[in-house]
Design a protein around this motif. Sequence first.
Motif, PDB file in Angstrom:
ATOM      1  N   LEU B  16       0.836  -1.200   0.000  1.00 20.06           N
ATOM      2  CA  LEU B  16       0.000   0.000   0.000  1.00 20.06           C
ATOM      3  C   LEU B  16       0.870   1.249   0.000  1.00 20.06           C
ATOM      4  O   LEU B  16       0.598   2.216  -0.689  1.00 20.06           O
ATOM      5  CB  LEU B  16      -0.948  -0.002   1.197  1.00 20.06           C
ATOM      6  CG  LEU B  16      -2.110  -0.996   1.111  1.00 20.06           C
ATOM      7  CD1 LEU B  16      -2.958  -0.934   2.374  1.00 20.06           C
ATOM      8  CD2 LEU B  16      -2.989  -0.710  -0.098  1.00 20.06           C
ATOM      9  N   ARG B  17       1.945   1.191   0.783  1.00 21.03           N
ATOM     10  CA  ARG B  17       2.866   2.339   0.807  1.00 21.03           C
ATOM     11  C   ARG B  17       3.466   2.577  -0.568  1.00 21.03           C
ATOM     12  O   ARG B  17       3.538   3.708  -1.041  1.00 21.03           O
ATOM     13  CB  ARG B  17       4.015   2.077   1.799  1.00 21.03           C
ATOM     14  CG  ARG B  17       3.651   2.205   3.245  1.00 21.03           C
ATOM     15  CD  ARG B  17       3.518   3.644   3.684  1.00 21.03           C
ATOM     16  NE  ARG B  17       2.667   3.668   4.870  1.00 21.03           N
ATOM     17  CZ  ARG B  17       1.742   4.564   5.122  1.00 21.03           C
ATOM     18  NH1 ARG B  17       1.523   5.547   4.303  1.00 21.03           N
ATOM     19  NH2 ARG B  17       1.003   4.482   6.206  1.00 21.03           N
ATOM     20  N   ALA B  22       3.978   5.706  -5.463  1.00 27.93           N
ATOM     21  CA  ALA B  22       3.901   5.758  -6.924  1.00 27.93           C
ATOM     22  C   ALA B  22       2.863   6.789  -7.353  1.00 27.93           C
ATOM     23  O   ALA B  22       3.099   7.601  -8.259  1.00 27.93           O
ATOM     24  CB  ALA B  22       3.546   4.381  -7.470  1.00 27.93           C
ATOM     25  N   ALA B  23       1.702   6.776  -6.681  1.00 27.19           N
ATOM     26  CA  ALA B  23       0.645   7.716  -7.042  1.00 27.19           C
ATOM     27  C   ALA B  23       1.119   9.150  -6.855  1.00 27.19           C
ATOM     28  O   ALA B  23       0.895  10.012  -7.713  1.00 27.19           O
ATOM     29  CB  ALA B  23      -0.594   7.448  -6.195  1.00 27.19           C
ATOM     30  N   VAL B  24       1.793   9.400  -5.745  1.00 23.82           N
ATOM     31  CA  VAL B  24       2.269  10.761  -5.479  1.00 23.82           C
ATOM     32  C   VAL B  24       3.270  11.182  -6.546  1.00 23.82           C
ATOM     33  O   VAL B  24       3.215  12.296  -7.078  1.00 23.82           O
ATOM     34  CB  VAL B  24       2.886  10.847  -4.062  1.00 23.82           C
ATOM     35  CG1 VAL B  24       3.588  12.182  -3.871  1.00 23.82           C
ATOM     36  CG2 VAL B  24       1.799  10.670  -3.017  1.00 23.82           C
ATOM     37  N   ILE B  28       2.872  14.309  -9.089  1.00 24.81           N
ATOM     38  CA  ILE B  28       3.844  15.409  -9.138  1.00 24.81           C
ATOM     39  C   ILE B  28       4.395  15.568 -10.553  1.00 24.81           C
ATOM     40  O   ILE B  28       4.495  16.691 -11.072  1.00 24.81           O
ATOM     41  CB  ILE B  28       4.965  15.159  -8.119  1.00 24.81           C
ATOM     42  CG1 ILE B  28       4.391  15.323  -6.701  1.00 24.81           C
ATOM     43  CG2 ILE B  28       6.115  16.135  -8.325  1.00 24.81           C
ATOM     44  CD1 ILE B  28       5.351  14.989  -5.606  1.00 24.81           C
ATOM     45  N   VAL B  29       4.711  14.435 -11.191  1.00 22.14           N
ATOM     46  CA  VAL B  29       5.213  14.508 -12.568  1.00 22.14           C
ATOM     47  C   VAL B  29       4.174  15.187 -13.461  1.00 22.14           C
ATOM     48  O   VAL B  29       4.505  16.079 -14.263  1.00 22.14           O
ATOM     49  CB  VAL B  29       5.538  13.092 -13.099  1.00 22.14           C
ATOM     50  CG1 VAL B  29       5.767  13.121 -14.599  1.00 22.14           C
ATOM     51  CG2 VAL B  29       6.745  12.545 -12.384  1.00 22.14           C
ATOM     52  N   GLY B  30       2.898  14.789 -13.287  1.00 22.81           N
ATOM     53  CA  GLY B  30       1.826  15.381 -14.092  1.00 22.81           C
ATOM     54  C   GLY B  30       1.748  16.875 -13.902  1.00 22.81           C
ATOM     55  O   GLY B  30       1.731  17.653 -14.866  1.00 22.81           O
ATOM     56  N   ILE B  31       1.744  17.313 -12.638  1.00 19.67           N
ATOM     57  CA  ILE B  31       1.632  18.750 -12.362  1.00 19.67           C
ATOM     58  C   ILE B  31       2.834  19.495 -12.939  1.00 19.67           C
ATOM     59  O   ILE B  31       2.704  20.536 -13.584  1.00 19.67           O
ATOM     60  CB  ILE B  31       1.535  18.991 -10.836  1.00 19.67           C
ATOM     61  CG1 ILE B  31       0.225  18.411 -10.306  1.00 19.67           C
ATOM     62  CG2 ILE B  31       1.617  20.477 -10.519  1.00 19.67           C
ATOM     63  CD1 ILE B  31       0.038  18.539  -8.829  1.00 19.67           C
ATOM     64  N   ALA B 330     -11.830  11.577 -10.332  1.00 16.23           N
ATOM     65  CA  ALA B 330     -12.390  11.894  -9.016  1.00 16.23           C
ATOM     66  C   ALA B 330     -12.423  10.648  -8.143  1.00 16.23           C
ATOM     67  O   ALA B 330     -12.061  10.692  -6.962  1.00 16.23           O
ATOM     68  CB  ALA B 330     -13.793  12.467  -9.173  1.00 16.23           C
ATOM     69  N   PHE B 331     -12.835   9.525  -8.717  1.00 17.95           N
ATOM     70  CA  PHE B 331     -12.897   8.299  -7.916  1.00 17.95           C
ATOM     71  C   PHE B 331     -11.505   7.801  -7.552  1.00 17.95           C
ATOM     72  O   PHE B 331     -11.296   7.247  -6.475  1.00 17.95           O
ATOM     73  CB  PHE B 331     -13.679   7.221  -8.657  1.00 17.95           C
ATOM     74  CG  PHE B 331     -15.158   7.448  -8.634  1.00 17.95           C
ATOM     75  CD1 PHE B 331     -15.840   7.485  -7.435  1.00 17.95           C
ATOM     76  CD2 PHE B 331     -15.868   7.637  -9.802  1.00 17.95           C
ATOM     77  CE1 PHE B 331     -17.199   7.701  -7.402  1.00 17.95           C
ATOM     78  CE2 PHE B 331     -17.228   7.861  -9.776  1.00 17.95           C
ATOM     79  CZ  PHE B 331     -17.900   7.891  -8.582  1.00 17.95           C
ATOM     80  N   THR B 332     -10.541   7.997  -8.469  1.00 19.11           N
ATOM     81  CA  THR B 332      -9.174   7.576  -8.152  1.00 19.11           C
ATOM     82  C   THR B 332      -8.635   8.373  -6.970  1.00 19.11           C
ATOM     83  O   THR B 332      -8.007   7.811  -6.065  1.00 19.11           O
ATOM     84  CB  THR B 332      -8.264   7.789  -9.377  1.00 19.11           C
ATOM     85  OG1 THR B 332      -8.910   7.232 -10.506  1.00 19.11           O
ATOM     86  CG2 THR B 332      -6.939   7.104  -9.179  1.00 19.11           C
ATOM     87  N   ILE B 333      -8.910   9.666  -6.972  1.00 17.37           N
ATOM     88  CA  ILE B 333      -8.488  10.501  -5.843  1.00 17.37           C
ATOM     89  C   ILE B 333      -9.119   9.988  -4.552  1.00 17.37           C
ATOM     90  O   ILE B 333      -8.465   9.874  -3.515  1.00 17.37           O
ATOM     91  CB  ILE B 333      -8.908  11.967  -6.097  1.00 17.37           C
ATOM     92  CG1 ILE B 333      -8.069  12.571  -7.229  1.00 17.37           C
ATOM     93  CG2 ILE B 333      -8.760  12.804  -4.842  1.00 17.37           C
ATOM     94  CD1 ILE B 333      -6.608  12.734  -6.876  1.00 17.37           C
ATOM     95  N   LEU B 334     -10.404   9.610  -4.653  1.00 20.73           N
ATOM     96  CA  LEU B 334     -11.094   9.071  -3.481  1.00 20.73           C
ATOM     97  C   LEU B 334     -10.363   7.834  -2.965  1.00 20.73           C
ATOM     98  O   LEU B 334     -10.086   7.710  -1.767  1.00 20.73           O
ATOM     99  CB  LEU B 334     -12.535   8.730  -3.853  1.00 20.73           C
ATOM    100  CG  LEU B 334     -13.303   7.994  -2.759  1.00 20.73           C
ATOM    101  CD1 LEU B 334     -13.844   8.981  -1.754  1.00 20.73           C
ATOM    102  CD2 LEU B 334     -14.422   7.158  -3.334  1.00 20.73           C
ATOM    103  N   VAL B 335     -10.042   6.927  -3.887  1.00 21.21           N
ATOM    104  CA  VAL B 335      -9.372   5.692  -3.480  1.00 21.21           C
ATOM    105  C   VAL B 335      -8.031   6.020  -2.834  1.00 21.21           C
ATOM    106  O   VAL B 335      -7.688   5.487  -1.767  1.00 21.21           O
ATOM    107  CB  VAL B 335      -9.171   4.763  -4.692  1.00 21.21           C
ATOM    108  CG1 VAL B 335      -8.371   3.533  -4.291  1.00 21.21           C
ATOM    109  CG2 VAL B 335     -10.507   4.352  -5.270  1.00 21.21           C
ATOM    110  N   LEU B 336      -7.291   6.925  -3.449  1.00 18.50           N
ATOM    111  CA  LEU B 336      -5.977   7.277  -2.905  1.00 18.50           C
ATOM    112  C   LEU B 336      -6.089   7.849  -1.497  1.00 18.50           C
ATOM    113  O   LEU B 336      -5.347   7.471  -0.595  1.00 18.50           O
ATOM    114  CB  LEU B 336      -5.292   8.300  -3.823  1.00 18.50           C
ATOM    115  CG  LEU B 336      -4.752   7.731  -5.131  1.00 18.50           C
ATOM    116  CD1 LEU B 336      -4.127   8.838  -5.964  1.00 18.50           C
ATOM    117  CD2 LEU B 336      -3.735   6.645  -4.841  1.00 18.50           C
ATOM    118  N   ILE B 337      -7.055   8.761  -1.337  1.00 19.78           N
ATOM    119  CA  ILE B 337      -7.193   9.383  -0.020  1.00 19.78           C
ATOM    120  C   ILE B 337      -7.615   8.355   1.021  1.00 19.78           C
ATOM    121  O   ILE B 337      -7.124   8.343   2.148  1.00 19.78           O
ATOM    122  CB  ILE B 337      -8.168  10.566  -0.101  1.00 19.78           C
ATOM    123  CG1 ILE B 337      -7.465  11.701  -0.839  1.00 19.78           C
ATOM    124  CG2 ILE B 337      -8.589  11.021   1.288  1.00 19.78           C
ATOM    125  CD1 ILE B 337      -8.266  12.935  -0.979  1.00 19.78           C
TER     126      ILE B 337
END
Lengths: 420, 355, 573
Positions: B16-17, B22-24, B28-31, B330-337
């Motif tokens: 999970l970590r 990876a998500a972070v 960051i790369v995207g932004i 939006a749902f991916t953000i939900l899952v990540l959070i």
Amino acid sequence: MSKRLFVVFSVLMVVGMLLTACGPKAAAFECTDAVGCLDLAPDEPVHLAYMLTISGATAFLGEDSKGAIEIAMDDRGGQILGHDIVLTGEDSGCNAEGGQTAATKVASDPTIVGVIGTNCSSAATAAIDTISDAGLVMISSSNTAPALTIEGETWKPGYYRVCHTDLFQGAVAAEFAYNELGARTTATIHDGSPYADQLQAVYAKRFVELGGEVTFAGAINVGDTDMRTVLTTVAADGPDVLYFPIFEPEGDFIVAQSSEIAGLENTTLMGADGLLADSFPENAGPNSVGMYLSGPYVVGDAYEAFLAKWDAKFGGVPPSGFHAFAYDGTNIILDAVEAVAVVDEDGTLHIGRQAMRDYMSNLSGYTGLTGALDCTDKDFGEIGTSHGDCATGGALGIFELGQAELDGNWPPPAVYTPGQ
Amino acid sequence: MLKQYFDRFSWVDFFLRVFQLAAVVVIIVGIFNSIGAAKYTSGQWVTLVFAGLAQGSIYALIALGYTLVYGILLMINFAHGDVYMAGAFTAVFLANSMAASGFLATHPVWAVLLLILLAASVSMVLNVVVERVAYRPLRGAPRLVPLITAIGASFTIEYTFRGLYGAEFQSYPIIPALDGQYWNVAGFAIPYTQIVVLVAAILLMAALFFFIERTKIGKAMRAVSEDKEVARLMGIDVDKTIMITFAIGGALAGAAGVFNGIFRPQGVFFFMGFIPGIKAFTAAVLGGIGNIPGAMVGGLFLGVFEAIGPNLILEGLGIPAVNQLRDAFAFTILVLILIFRPQGIFGERLSETKA
Amino acid sequence: MFNTLQEKFPLIQKFALLGGIVAIYLTAVGVVITFSLRNLIGTFVSLGHVFLVLGAVGAGVLIAQQFKDEDDASTYVAGFLTGAMSSVSLILFNIVVQLFVVQASEEGVFHLREMFVNFSPDSLAFLTFGQGFLFGNVLLFFLFGLMGLLGVSFIRLPEKIRRGWINGLIWVFSVGLFSENVSQVIRELFKYSGTSFNKILFTQKALNPVAAIVLFALTFAFGYMGIKTATSQKWAAMPVEKQKTGRIVITVMAVIFVAALPWLVGLFLSQALFIIGMYVMMGLGLNIVVGYAGLLDLGYVAFFAFGAYTMGILTTTGVLGRSDLNFWTALPFAMLVGVLWGVLLGFPVLRMRGDYLAIVTLGFGEIIRILALSNWLAPLGGGAQGVLHIPQPEFFGLSMNSPQAMYYLVVLGAVLAAFVTIRLRDSRLGRQWMAMREDEDVAEAMGINLVQTKLLAFSIGAAFSALAGSIFAARLGNIFPHSFNILISINALALIIVGGLGSIPGVVVGAIILIGLPEMLREFAEYRLLMYGILLIIMMIVKPDGFMPEARRRQEIKDEKDFLTEQAAKSEG
């Protein structure tokens, strides 16, 4: 329960058999048709079926076609060769599974002569096998996916369509944008429906062929309400024309929110037949003034008369742009019945199913509301050979919305037709 | 035994970590890429953020209804999005006749207040009726059963209103007093409609917060959400308190319907509540379900993230046609959070009985 | 009699109001006027009439139940009064339509009809039976009174007559309602005489009056003689061994019936059976996740989509084709992909509970659908254009291109799913699931590996969904992303709960009710989902534990009830 059911049925069955045994014997007629014959006793009606989208967000398409079918029947006094015409229908929805289920229901009724439908190409793609195997003919008023009539693609014997395909409409829209509006850059938005995706692809291809540039090919989802993000992306390149062949209400949102986005001031908006509905200018608001719509274009005295009949029967104007195709399609089927039916002395009809198909496949030089129709095989070069594609592309136009449309005038004036 | 226990848990947490990390990195790369490309002006970003805030305040108002009901009954009121639709759909007719008679142009404030009153009462009554018919008989039934009646209620409301008002798309009239008006601040132009919606929504939320914290009924609601049996023993009418909760949730949703009509007039029809309903529920979960400030923050957060996320993050990753991926995003953000904080942003770690 | 009526008048008022609300609701949403064109018997009883009087009949039934201890005369009078009074709401409706629609001024700002689409002159004409405003309303009043009497008759008639009466009415109504399906079955059963037999029974979709009377008489007689009760009594009186053989005979007959079913009912109903079978398969899979393991999954459609897309991409002869596998060789891959994604999507949600899990899984379902639709992944899965040209499976050289052939495939799949479910339920893993369902923390403390147990539940459930998806793809021949919407997840969840959570026969019953019934009532078109919603609410309120609760759960509920009554007895004592 099943036991009782059985008893009830057997009693009724015996009664039924007795009654049939007393009935008059049918005259001798030998069916030589390759697929089979439909025999209608003098008191039996000629049974047409429709498979349209009656429920859900695209119901206005079904309503549009269904009304036209009923008017076509009325125009013959509800009768053909001395038999009543009856119409029953199935809701095929705007999806594959609805199309297939509706098709099995139609196919399981052996009294049906022909089918008018479907509205959406995805429904037709799934319905076409069942309908073809049942020996029926099916003619569509608004299936615009090119593959449906291309041999080796999804085409099956018995399938016909009256409307133009996306190949026509997308090209006409691109030519108008490039030649008439003088646009050199364009952006497109589709809504994830196979129809809009295909149409914008054809449009973009043709636009590039003409020498233009596609700055952005975007997409939204059905149900989205906030178009500002996608419009911002469009605005980043400031294209000359934005083509979005989608439906209401997403199209309303795009038009209404376009004025809030900096960078879209010089972009001309252009929609397609999905937005060619009388409710659109009112919903989209003042930004719709000056935008263009591509779509079916039908004129002439016969069409005026049709609109008058619509107003008398249902009130108002048809809710979409495909009614004239549905009217022509119904007439083609009924003409085919008239042409191929063998009539006995007592009025019994024998209709050969293959004969129906042969008649329709050889139909050319037919003049309907939508202009000249030609259902014979055509060669589309690299795309393939088409069967049963009756449209000749004449009944297409580009419309301009103005203040008058915002105030309730409908349909809008056509500013461009491919013939010009 | 303890060692086994430890081992087993470490690898799940480890993965999970890694996933989080990876998500972070991807975000960051995207932004970084998007900002680097400098495709959009700062004015455009501000436009998107404010549109997102206005949208988010509507999510927040609907999310409050979910969260209030969840806090008390521990059930997902799946029909809540449709309750919002009911208010918005009913008021559109009044709005149009007020526009036709000129009342909207001459008395915009009164007109909007009347619309809110109508929409809020329709939604309120409907929510109370739904509670009475579909949920109250099932107190004490297995927890999934009210979920199914809620789904049933959702369909029933949608198609009832389709039958009543027809399937056509309606539009709110444009309010002349707000039309084309912009508030210029620091060189950015923000439409008045968005400001009005945002301010009104925040006022309503503040009022609700005050109501829950300070009034007697609010105290009763909190008591019932803590423990129904004890509340009953304390002399609180539990059924009535639940009814009031539904009434408040419904009224907020109805008001949200009118705000939606001011901010985005088109597309009022029987199915308009479904997606905002799901989004609002997402917002409530994001903030920590059952938690009132959580629903507000979750709503605003989701609105803004939806508005800027696809262009800011996904486009930088080189994905074509990013806007169609907005809901997925939006749902991916939900899952990540929720992976970071399984109880939502403001939620407490819930015990088995509450989750 | 007068006294009783006076005493119970508040009740009469209450039920009349209730009946009136039902009547005006059905009128205002347009059910009545829409189905006034759908004749049930001849041309004089339409489905619209049935919906119109539903409220009054219901009010009559309710009032009769309250008058259990009163004499017949006052009960019937009360029934008439209740029914007639419930017409008041409709009379008001007529007045409103007359004043604000028929006689409304053209120039006014607000037109009632623009808001309420069914407040139409057509509705008014139907409600007043085309007899003019005044006389029509009087007629309506008395008709509703009679319908109140009808409601009372369902409760108050002498037992035998009552049974026959209800039986007859239900049969006539059902045959009229399902006339299309009935005539289809008749046509299949009696190939040649079927069509002419149908002509005797039906004119278009309506029962012919004579046929209706014959049918009523027959079913009335059966009900009157009480054949059903007699049979069950006989069965109960049989010795145990005989019952055992009887059961075997019934089972064999049921198997033969299921096998022969598609050939008895024709093309369309076979398609309906196919769809039911597909949902049974999915329901059984979801049952493992929700019913046994207690993990609320609202995104079950994701695995259905994975199965369908895997099948599509592996077997299609179109441009997207990745391999030249056929249906049978691609099937294991489709299930494998389902299992893999079950694990992959199950992993991030391991730590989430209850409703957090619900919304995240719902999100997964949407994410998968949107990704399938996206331009981004279009080179892989076709995007909006979907995957076309998926070949039908072949069975020893025969193409299974009919719903009948595919029906056997789904029945096989469903039997497999049921077998696996039963074996798992009674295994160690099944008990672990149920322990986890009851309390995760305690289960963990007992040494159950939650990670493994949860992931197994997700992946086994996903496998069946993927299996259903791949069969769906092969049957349809084309798949489009919009087929994989949230409605499929909702349907699958609703059917296992309506059937009874955790119960295998329950899944079948749930699928027949929630999937089969709407398919048979396709002509309801836009009102189908309204009926579906109302049905869901009513069924759950009447049977909160489902139609066929799982045996273990039934025991739990019973225990709980016993416990409660015991406690109550104690506290009283």
